[in-house]
Motif scaffolding. Structure first.
Motif, PDB file in Angstrom:
ATOM      1  N   SER A  81     -47.232 -51.352 -14.012  1.00 48.96           N
ATOM      2  CA  SER A  81     -47.737 -52.602 -14.590  1.00 48.96           C
ATOM      3  C   SER A  81     -47.738 -52.601 -16.121  1.00 48.96           C
ATOM      4  CB  SER A  81     -49.140 -52.901 -14.066  1.00 48.96           C
ATOM      5  OG  SER A  81     -50.028 -51.851 -14.410  1.00 48.96           O
ATOM      6  N   GLU A  82     -47.902 -51.449 -16.728  1.00 44.77           N
ATOM      7  CA  GLU A  82     -47.929 -51.379 -18.192  1.00 44.77           C
ATOM      8  C   GLU A  82     -46.599 -50.915 -18.788  1.00 44.77           C
ATOM      9  OE1 GLU A  82     -51.325 -49.226 -19.560  1.00 44.77           O
ATOM     10  OE2 GLU A  82     -52.695 -50.344 -18.264  1.00 44.77           O
ATOM     11  N   ASP A  83     -45.643 -50.552 -17.941  1.00 42.36           N
ATOM     12  CA  ASP A  83     -44.380 -49.987 -18.421  1.00 42.36           C
ATOM     13  C   ASP A  83     -43.197 -50.935 -18.308  1.00 42.36           C
ATOM     14  OD1 ASP A  83     -45.457 -47.288 -18.921  1.00 42.36           O
ATOM     15  OD2 ASP A  83     -45.661 -47.214 -16.740  1.00 42.36           O
ATOM     16  N   LEU A  84     -43.320 -51.977 -17.485  1.00 39.99           N
ATOM     17  CA  LEU A  84     -42.204 -52.892 -17.250  1.00 39.99           C
ATOM     18  C   LEU A  84     -42.514 -54.279 -17.782  1.00 39.99           C
ATOM     19  CD1 LEU A  84     -41.291 -51.974 -13.557  1.00 39.99           C
ATOM     20  CD2 LEU A  84     -40.081 -51.283 -15.638  1.00 39.99           C
ATOM     21  N   TYR A  85     -41.488 -54.950 -18.274  1.00 37.96           N
ATOM     22  CA  TYR A  85     -41.624 -56.344 -18.688  1.00 37.96           C
ATOM     23  C   TYR A  85     -41.686 -57.245 -17.458  1.00 37.96           C
ATOM     24  CZ  TYR A  85     -40.505 -60.851 -20.729  1.00 37.96           C
ATOM     25  OH  TYR A  85     -40.535 -62.176 -21.085  1.00 37.96           O
ATOM     26  N   ALA A  86     -40.794 -56.968 -16.494  1.00 42.56           N
ATOM     27  CA  ALA A  86     -40.727 -57.784 -15.287  1.00 42.56           C
ATOM     28  C   ALA A  86     -39.925 -57.062 -14.220  1.00 42.56           C
ATOM     29  CB  ALA A  86     -40.059 -59.128 -15.585  1.00 42.56           C
ATOM     30  N   VAL A  87     -40.114 -57.511 -12.989  1.00 45.85           N
ATOM     31  CA  VAL A  87     -39.240 -57.143 -11.882  1.00 45.85           C
ATOM     32  C   VAL A  87     -38.743 -58.465 -11.307  1.00 45.85           C
ATOM     33  CG1 VAL A  87     -39.028 -56.060  -9.624  1.00 45.85           C
ATOM     34  CG2 VAL A  87     -40.481 -55.015 -11.366  1.00 45.85           C
ATOM     35  N   THR A  88     -37.432 -58.646 -11.307  1.00 44.29           N
ATOM     36  CA  THR A  88     -36.873 -59.904 -10.823  1.00 44.29           C
ATOM     37  C   THR A  88     -36.074 -59.674  -9.539  1.00 44.29           C
ATOM     38  OG1 THR A  88     -34.848 -59.700 -12.140  1.00 44.29           O
ATOM     39  CG2 THR A  88     -36.713 -60.817 -13.175  1.00 44.29           C
ATOM     40  N   LEU A  89     -36.047 -60.706  -8.718  1.00 44.58           N
ATOM     41  CA  LEU A  89     -35.265 -60.688  -7.485  1.00 44.58           C
ATOM     42  C   LEU A  89     -34.099 -61.650  -7.658  1.00 44.58           C
ATOM     43  CD1 LEU A  89     -38.136 -60.855  -4.848  1.00 44.58           C
ATOM     44  CD2 LEU A  89     -37.050 -58.836  -5.822  1.00 44.58           C
ATOM     45  N   GLN A  90     -32.904 -61.165  -7.378  1.00 49.67           N
ATOM     46  CA  GLN A  90     -31.702 -61.975  -7.558  1.00 49.67           C
ATOM     47  C   GLN A  90     -30.891 -61.997  -6.268  1.00 49.67           C
ATOM     48  OE1 GLN A  90     -29.116 -60.647 -10.695  1.00 49.67           O
ATOM     49  NE2 GLN A  90     -27.398 -61.805  -9.901  1.00 49.67           N
ATOM     50  N   PRO A  91     -30.792 -63.165  -5.612  1.00 48.07           N
ATOM     51  CA  PRO A  91     -29.919 -63.255  -4.439  1.00 48.07           C
ATOM     52  C   PRO A  91     -28.472 -63.000  -4.869  1.00 48.07           C
ATOM     53  CG  PRO A  91     -31.305 -65.214  -4.645  1.00 48.07           C
ATOM     54  CD  PRO A  91     -31.459 -64.424  -5.902  1.00 48.07           C
ATOM     55  N   SER A  92     -27.796 -62.140  -4.149  1.00 47.21           N
ATOM     56  CA  SER A  92     -26.420 -61.792  -4.484  1.00 47.21           C
ATOM     57  C   SER A  92     -25.446 -62.779  -3.865  1.00 47.21           C
ATOM     58  CB  SER A  92     -26.104 -60.386  -3.981  1.00 47.21           C
ATOM     59  OG  SER A  92     -24.765 -60.045  -4.289  1.00 47.21           O
ATOM     60  N   GLU A  93     -24.362 -63.005  -4.558  1.00 46.37           N
ATOM     61  CA  GLU A  93     -23.274 -63.810  -4.012  1.00 46.37           C
ATOM     62  C   GLU A  93     -22.306 -62.941  -3.228  1.00 46.37           C
ATOM     63  OE1 GLU A  93     -21.520 -66.037  -7.195  1.00 46.37           O
ATOM     64  OE2 GLU A  93     -23.392 -67.082  -7.641  1.00 46.37           O
ATOM     65  N   VAL A  94     -22.490 -61.623  -3.277  1.00 43.24           N
ATOM     66  CA  VAL A  94     -21.637 -60.666  -2.577  1.00 43.24           C
ATOM     67  C   VAL A  94     -22.373 -60.176  -1.338  1.00 43.24           C
ATOM     68  CG1 VAL A  94     -20.437 -58.457  -2.751  1.00 43.24           C
ATOM     69  CG2 VAL A  94     -20.567 -59.955  -4.747  1.00 43.24           C
ATOM     70  N   SER A  95     -21.789 -60.367  -0.182  1.00 43.21           N
ATOM     71  CA  SER A  95     -22.413 -59.936   1.071  1.00 43.21           C
ATOM     72  C   SER A  95     -22.635 -58.428   1.086  1.00 43.21           C
ATOM     73  CB  SER A  95     -21.549 -60.334   2.264  1.00 43.21           C
ATOM     74  OG  SER A  95     -21.515 -61.735   2.394  1.00 43.21           O
ATOM     75  N   GLY A  96     -23.792 -58.025   1.591  1.00 36.38           N
ATOM     76  CA  GLY A  96     -24.084 -56.610   1.759  1.00 36.38           C
ATOM     77  C   GLY A  96     -24.592 -55.907   0.524  1.00 36.38           C
ATOM     78  N   ARG A  97     -24.760 -56.608  -0.561  1.00 40.00           N
ATOM     79  CA  ARG A  97     -25.170 -55.949  -1.802  1.00 40.00           C
ATOM     80  C   ARG A  97     -26.678 -55.748  -1.838  1.00 40.00           C
ATOM     81  NH1 ARG A  97     -22.406 -57.645  -7.067  1.00 40.00           N
ATOM     82  NH2 ARG A  97     -20.907 -56.220  -6.161  1.00 40.00           N
ATOM     83  N   TYR A  98     -27.072 -54.555  -2.280  1.00 40.32           N
ATOM     84  CA  TYR A  98     -28.469 -54.235  -2.564  1.00 40.32           C
ATOM     85  C   TYR A  98     -28.435 -53.227  -3.699  1.00 40.32           C
ATOM     86  CZ  TYR A  98     -33.439 -53.698  -1.806  1.00 40.32           C
ATOM     87  OH  TYR A  98     -34.807 -53.729  -1.968  1.00 40.32           O
ATOM     88  N   THR A  99     -28.562 -53.727  -4.913  1.00 42.03           N
ATOM     89  CA  THR A  99     -28.455 -52.897  -6.105  1.00 42.03           C
ATOM     90  C   THR A  99     -29.689 -53.102  -6.959  1.00 42.03           C
ATOM     91  OG1 THR A  99     -26.052 -53.176  -6.041  1.00 42.03           O
ATOM     92  CG2 THR A  99     -26.986 -52.290  -8.070  1.00 42.03           C
ATOM     93  N   ILE A 100     -30.225 -52.010  -7.481  1.00 40.43           N
ATOM     94  CA  ILE A 100     -31.398 -52.060  -8.340  1.00 40.43           C
ATOM     95  C   ILE A 100     -30.970 -51.609  -9.730  1.00 40.43           C
ATOM     96  CG2 ILE A 100     -33.733 -51.188  -8.718  1.00 40.43           C
ATOM     97  CD1 ILE A 100     -33.794 -50.719  -5.618  1.00 40.43           C
ATOM     98  N   TYR A 101     -31.298 -52.433 -10.720  1.00 40.91           N
ATOM     99  CA  TYR A 101     -30.934 -52.176 -12.113  1.00 40.91           C
ATOM    100  C   TYR A 101     -32.192 -52.022 -12.966  1.00 40.91           C
ATOM    101  CZ  TYR A 101     -26.555 -54.446 -10.643  1.00 40.91           C
ATOM    102  OH  TYR A 101     -25.402 -54.797  -9.990  1.00 40.91           O
ATOM    103  N   ILE A 102     -32.087 -51.231 -14.014  1.00 42.12           N
ATOM    104  CA  ILE A 102     -33.060 -51.276 -15.108  1.00 42.12           C
ATOM    105  C   ILE A 102     -32.269 -51.833 -16.273  1.00 42.12           C
ATOM    106  CG2 ILE A 102     -34.420 -49.952 -16.755  1.00 42.12           C
ATOM    107  CD1 ILE A 102     -35.288 -48.170 -14.593  1.00 42.12           C
ATOM    108  N   ASP A 103     -32.701 -52.995 -16.750  1.00 39.37           N
ATOM    109  CA  ASP A 103     -31.916 -53.796 -17.677  1.00 39.37           C
ATOM    110  C   ASP A 103     -30.537 -53.974 -17.033  1.00 39.37           C
ATOM    111  OD1 ASP A 103     -34.065 -54.240 -19.425  1.00 39.37           O
ATOM    112  OD2 ASP A 103     -33.701 -52.344 -20.434  1.00 39.37           O
ATOM    113  N   ASP A 104     -29.469 -53.480 -17.602  1.00 37.26           N
ATOM    114  CA  ASP A 104     -28.158 -53.640 -16.962  1.00 37.26           C
ATOM    115  C   ASP A 104     -27.606 -52.329 -16.419  1.00 37.26           C
ATOM    116  OD1 ASP A 104     -27.919 -56.417 -17.229  1.00 37.26           O
ATOM    117  OD2 ASP A 104     -27.295 -56.208 -19.324  1.00 37.26           O
ATOM    118  N   LEU A 105     -28.430 -51.285 -16.384  1.00 38.97           N
ATOM    119  CA  LEU A 105     -28.015 -49.976 -15.882  1.00 38.97           C
ATOM    120  C   LEU A 105     -28.257 -49.896 -14.380  1.00 38.97           C
ATOM    121  CD1 LEU A 105     -27.307 -46.904 -16.469  1.00 38.97           C
ATOM    122  CD2 LEU A 105     -29.777 -46.583 -16.587  1.00 38.97           C
TER     123      LEU A 105
END
Length: 92
Positions: free
Chosen positions: A31-55
């Protein structure tokens, strides 16, 4: 600026609840270390990827599985606050 975690998930696969659960766990733990956690529906089937910023931190296809929440917390901690104790989620 604090980092943002983005969870990109396949809505056709029904992975929204899994993504929401992981977002909740990360927001509670970091809670004190992150700006946000966002959920993004993928346009690619089967995708489940977790990023920190763009990494890309974890990719279901690359890693051949979904992350365990303990493992995910360790990966996020190592990037955002390596000194943070995770209690029972710490590796032994």
């Amino acid at each position: 600026m604090k980092p943002t975690v983005r969870i990109e998930y396949c809505p056709k696969c029904g992975w929204l609840l899994r993504a929401a659960y992981m977002a909740q766990e990360l927001l509670t733990t970091f809670s004190e270390d992150l700006y946000a956690v966002t959920l993004q529906p993928s346009e690619v089937s089967g995708r489940y990827t977790i990023y920190i910023d763009d990494l890309p931190l974890f990719d279901r296809k690359r890693d051949g599985r979904f992350p365990e929440i303990k493992e995910l917390k360790q990966l996020v901690r190592n990037q955002v606050n390596p000194e943070k104790p995770l209690g029972h989620s710490d590796s032994k």
